[in-house]
Enzyme design. Structure first.
Site, PDB file in Angstrom:
ATOM      1  N   ASP A  75     -17.082 -19.014  11.977  1.00 42.14           N
ATOM      2  CA  ASP A  75     -17.581 -17.773  12.573  1.00 42.14           C
ATOM      3  C   ASP A  75     -17.755 -16.661  11.540  1.00 42.14           C
ATOM      4  OD1 ASP A  75     -14.863 -17.505  12.129  1.00 42.14           O
ATOM      5  OD2 ASP A  75     -14.326 -17.189  14.210  1.00 42.14           O
ATOM      6  N   ASP A  98      -5.554 -15.088  23.231  1.00 42.41           N
ATOM      7  CA  ASP A  98      -6.142 -15.389  24.546  1.00 42.41           C
ATOM      8  C   ASP A  98      -6.695 -16.825  24.584  1.00 42.41           C
ATOM      9  OD1 ASP A  98      -8.289 -15.114  22.857  1.00 42.41           O
ATOM     10  OD2 ASP A  98      -9.234 -13.462  23.939  1.00 42.41           O
ATOM     11  N   HIS A 125      -8.702 -18.147  22.255  1.00 40.13           N
ATOM     12  CA  HIS A 125     -10.026 -18.348  21.647  1.00 40.13           C
ATOM     13  C   HIS A 125      -9.932 -19.235  20.407  1.00 40.13           C
ATOM     14  CE1 HIS A 125      -9.281 -14.443  19.297  1.00 40.13           C
ATOM     15  NE2 HIS A 125      -9.686 -15.248  18.337  1.00 40.13           N
ATOM     16  N   GLU A 158     -14.484 -16.822  23.180  1.00 39.59           N
ATOM     17  CA  GLU A 158     -13.555 -16.088  24.024  1.00 39.59           C
ATOM     18  C   GLU A 158     -13.494 -16.721  25.412  1.00 39.59           C
ATOM     19  OE1 GLU A 158     -11.677 -13.838  22.930  1.00 39.59           O
ATOM     20  OE2 GLU A 158     -12.680 -12.398  21.612  1.00 39.59           O
TER      21      GLU A 158
END
Ligand code: GLP
Length: 242
Positions: free
Chosen positions: A67, A136, A138, A143
């Site tokens: 990313d 969370d 990810h 996400e």
């Protein structure tokens, strides 16, 4: 799924380096899927040491990163390209031309993402995809949402993620609000996946991701369906596992 427990983050890095070493030795021109964040740092330090010691050689290795922040150039100190140069590429013999990271400054985001997928396919796919994990759940910057994104795409970052990453920036305002990331499908297509989670703050999400239901609200949970996934946790991240 293979779960390996390490005593410390440093030991987790060594165990991960053993897996990388085996893959690079078997195929000196292998394709490494690489990740950023603090979690992979002990692994990267170990890989640098092992090349210096003559145990592995990166001269023919290729890599594709997960990313990149949207809007940051590769020479911005908080960009993931810069992170990779500083923490790994500048210290090993890998050819910079054989390393790809999504282009944070792409004018045509959709074309860049499609081209990124094509570049990975042209390399012959990823042999081992390294992952950290967000609080969370990810992976990369995928996400929680209502589906598993298939391919490289643009994402809006969750506040929890911007908050977690603000430690690298002068203030929260400077943390980009969007990023480009390989899709969950891109990650699942890797022949092998290696996720490292260290620290007490990852204990809950490790339990949810690998011992809870598989659902897009917990993106990492899909890895339970990968045929060759290894999860390395330190004692703190394993503290809520039975
Ligand atoms: C970022 C990255 C992820 C990484 C996560 C966890 O959001 N995009 O690839 O896994 O942070 O980072 P850390 O390892 O610093 O906890």
């Amino acid at each position: 799924m293979k779960l390996i427990k390490a005593a410390t983050p440093a030991e987790a890095g060594k165990l991960a380096a053993d897996i990388f070493e085996e893959i690079i030795r078997k195929n000196p021109a292998c394709v490494l899927g690489l990740a950023t964040g603090s979690t992979p740092l002990p692994l990267y330090r170990e890989l640098i040491e092992r090349e210096k010691a003559g145990k592995i050689n990166f001269a023919q290795v290729r890599s594709a990163n997960l990313d990149e922040y949207k809007g940051l150039s590769g020479d911005h100190p908080q960009s993931y390209r810069y992170f990779m140069q500083e923490n790994l590429f500048n210290h090993i013999s890998i050819d910079p031309a054989n390393t790809i990271v999504p282009d944070g400054l792409a004018e045509d985001a959709e074309a860049m993402c499609a081209d990124y997928e094509k570049k990975i396919a042209d390399m012959g796919g990823v042999d081992i995809q390294l992952l950290g994990i967000g609080h969370d759940g990810h992976i990369g910057f995928n996400e929680p949402c209502d589906h598993f994104p298939a391919v490289t795409h643009e994402v809006e970052l969750e506040e929890i993620t911007r908050e977690a990453n603000k430690r690298f920036f002068a203030s929260l305002d400077e943390v980009p609000t969007a990023a480009y990331t390989m899709g969950v499908g891109t990650v699942m297509a890797a022949r092998k996946v290696l996720l490292i989670a260290t620290g007490k703050d990852k204990a809950e999400i490790v339990k949810k991701s690998f011992f809870g239901p598989v659902k897009p609200e917990v993106p990492a949970s899909i890895l339970q369906f990968h045929p060759d996934v290894t999860v390395i946790v330190d004692e703190a991240a394993a503290s809520l596992l039975d």
